[in-house]
Design a protein around this motif. Structure first.
Motif, PDB file in Angstrom:
ATOM      1  N   ARG A  42       0.855  -1.190   0.000  1.00 30.89           N
ATOM      2  CA  ARG A  42       0.000   0.000   0.000  1.00 30.89           C
ATOM      3  C   ARG A  42       0.890   1.237   0.000  1.00 30.89           C
ATOM      4  N   VAL A  43       0.385   2.302  -0.597  1.00 32.00           N
ATOM      5  CA  VAL A  43       1.145   3.540  -0.713  1.00 32.00           C
ATOM      6  C   VAL A  43       0.409   4.625   0.061  1.00 32.00           C
ATOM      7  N   PHE A  44       1.137   5.304   0.941  1.00 32.48           N
ATOM      8  CA  PHE A  44       0.554   6.372   1.746  1.00 32.48           C
ATOM      9  C   PHE A  44       1.289   7.676   1.460  1.00 32.48           C
ATOM     10  N   ARG A  45       0.529   8.747   1.337  1.00 32.51           N
ATOM     11  CA  ARG A  45       1.111  10.078   1.243  1.00 32.51           C
ATOM     12  C   ARG A  45       0.948  10.737   2.601  1.00 32.51           C
ATOM     13  N   VAL A  46       2.073  11.081   3.242  1.00 31.73           N
ATOM     14  CA  VAL A  46       2.055  11.605   4.603  1.00 31.73           C
ATOM     15  C   VAL A  46       2.375  13.090   4.567  1.00 31.73           C
ATOM     16  N   LYS A  47       1.435  13.891   5.004  1.00 33.02           N
ATOM     17  CA  LYS A  47       1.654  15.338   5.108  1.00 33.02           C
ATOM     18  C   LYS A  47       1.927  15.686   6.558  1.00 33.02           C
ATOM     19  N   MET A  48       3.024  16.422   6.807  1.00 33.82           N
ATOM     20  CA  MET A  48       3.425  16.785   8.173  1.00 33.82           C
ATOM     21  C   MET A  48       3.446  18.301   8.310  1.00 33.82           C
ATOM     22  N   THR A  49       2.993  18.776   9.464  1.00 31.07           N
ATOM     23  CA  THR A  49       3.032  20.202   9.744  1.00 31.07           C
ATOM     24  C   THR A  49       3.089  20.414  11.249  1.00 31.07           C
ATOM     25  N   THR A  50       3.734  21.492  11.667  1.00 30.62           N
ATOM     26  CA  THR A  50       3.772  21.817  13.091  1.00 30.62           C
ATOM     27  C   THR A  50       2.437  22.416  13.503  1.00 30.62           C
ATOM     28  N   VAL A  51       2.044  22.175  14.755  1.00 28.99           N
ATOM     29  CA  VAL A  51       0.774  22.689  15.274  1.00 28.99           C
ATOM     30  C   VAL A  51       1.003  24.111  15.782  1.00 28.99           C
TER      31      VAL A  51
END
Length: 406
Positions: free
Chosen positions: A128-137
């Protein structure tokens, strides 16, 4: 001191004590009111916080993407069920690396925290392929990191399928066009004077135009299906007559391969169907049977079904057959059976196609409330079955009487 002076002093002291008591009472009342207001405010804030926490948990549970919060040391603080379905529930105090075992993901997370920016990472896990978006809160104290996991496996599969479709169509169009061009040049270079050769070449032109017409029809059907503009106009009709119409149209194609098209149906099998859509299903199945049959016959007959409320139609061909794997995938969009593998031959240009015909047939049959399936054995032919409702389900007065005048 005289008694009057003592009495006056006592009155003054009593007045002072009374004023002080009243002042203290007012102060206590103000303090009680302030405490009561503070308590009410605290209770209101507690209720609001509880409601917000419940909303937060509800949103996390309802979110279709994986949601993860970590602290500045990348210790996992919060996860939702989607994320836990991928990686499992994290142990208390587990770090992002201990939980996901993905060093690249952790590296990107550290860069996101260090730069207070948003970054994206692609994660491959168990096919499976996941696109992970990360951002600081924002405004979080201490700092926190939010990770959103989106499963893009199906999007990537569809993207590959569409690219394959474009490549297949380009190839499938180029093959008959090149063949027609070559045949035309051969005829112009003197083959016209040879009647026997001219007849052979003319038949080849018809073969190539059949392929072009089939590609064109499948693309038109796919466009209608994807746009939702394929409504059904159900009428009572004679299945046998509809089959005869399709067989008549495909007779020349079968004759050029010396394949017999046989109709083994009762004279009048009454069904409820959209005649144009039914013709598409029959055309796709019979055309497919002819294409993958080199010798023998293609027979259209009634089949057996576990549902007594439905009419079952069978299209049986004495062709090359299919493997068990191909049988499970043959109705997928863009799937193409590589018949050469089962016979140890190179793939024949005659067996090329878009891989849409059977998927379109499935869509139409299911829109009628029926089902479609295949039974096959490599080297021993293939039979396709599909079910349709009988005409008893049609309301009185909606019969297409012209359909039974044969």
């Amino acid at each position: 001191m005289t008694p009057w002076i003592l009495f006056a002093a006592a009155l003054m002291l009593a007045g002072a004590l009374g004023w002080r008591y009243a002042a203290e009472k007012r102060a206590r009342r103000r303090a009680d009111d302030a405490y009561r207001r503070a308590t009410q405010t605290q209770q209101t804030l507690t209720r609001r916080f509880g409601a917000l926490a419940a909303q937060h948990q509800t949103l996390l549970a309802a979110e279709t993407h994986g949601v993860v919060f970590t602290d500045a040391q990348l210790r996992v603080l919060t996860t939702n069920p989607v994320a836990e379905a991928v990686f499992g529930a994290p142990e208390a105090g587990a770090t992002l690396l201990q939980w996901t075992h993905d060093y690249q993901l952790v590296d990107v997370a550290e860069q996101t925290l260090a730069g207070s920016l948003s970054m994206t990472h692609q994660l491959n896990l168990n096919d499976r392929v996941f696109r992970v978006k990360m951002t600081t809160v924002e405004n979080a104290e201490p700092p926190q990191l939010l990770l959103l996991f989106r499963d893009v496996s199906e999007l990537q599969r569809l993207g590959r399928a569409r690219r394959d479709l474009v490549a297949n169509i380009s190839h499938d169009l180029r093959t008959p066009i090149s063949g027609i061009q070559l045949i035309a040049e051969t005829l112009l270079n003197g083959a016209l004077s040879d009647k026997k050769m001219a007849a052979v070449l003319t038949e080849k032109i018809l073969d190539e135009t059949d392929a072009l017409m089939q590609i064109n029809q499948e693309l038109m059907d796919l466009s209608l299906i994807e746009s939702g503009r394929m409504p059904l106009k159900l009428v009572g009709c004679n299945l046998t007559k509809q089959v005869k119409k399709v067989v008549k149209r495909l007779h020349e194609q079968a004759a050029r391969k010396n394949i017999a098209l046989e109709i083994a149906l009762p004279p009048k099998v009454r069904i409820l169907a959209d005649k144009a859509m039914l013709a598409r299903v029959l055309t796709n199945l019979i055309h497919n049977a002819i294409k993958f049959t080199d010798t023998g016959s293609v027979t259209i007959r009634l089949g057996d079904t576990d549902d007594p409320a439905m009419v079952c139609v069978a299209v049986a061909a004495t062709g090359i057959g299919m493997s068990p794997e191909a049988q499970t995938r043959v109705f997928e969009r863009f799937f193409k059976v590589d018949d050469a593998r089962s016979r140890g031959e190179f793939v024949s240009e005659r067996h090329s196609g878009t891989g849409l015909g059977l998927a379109i047939a499935r869509h139409i049959v299911e829109a009628h409330g029926g089902k479609i399936w295949a039974e096959s054995e490599p080297g021993h032919g293939t039979t396709f079955f599909f079910t349709l409702p009988p005409d008893e389900l049609l309301a009185e007065g909606q019969w297409d009487n012209d359909d039974f005048n044969d």
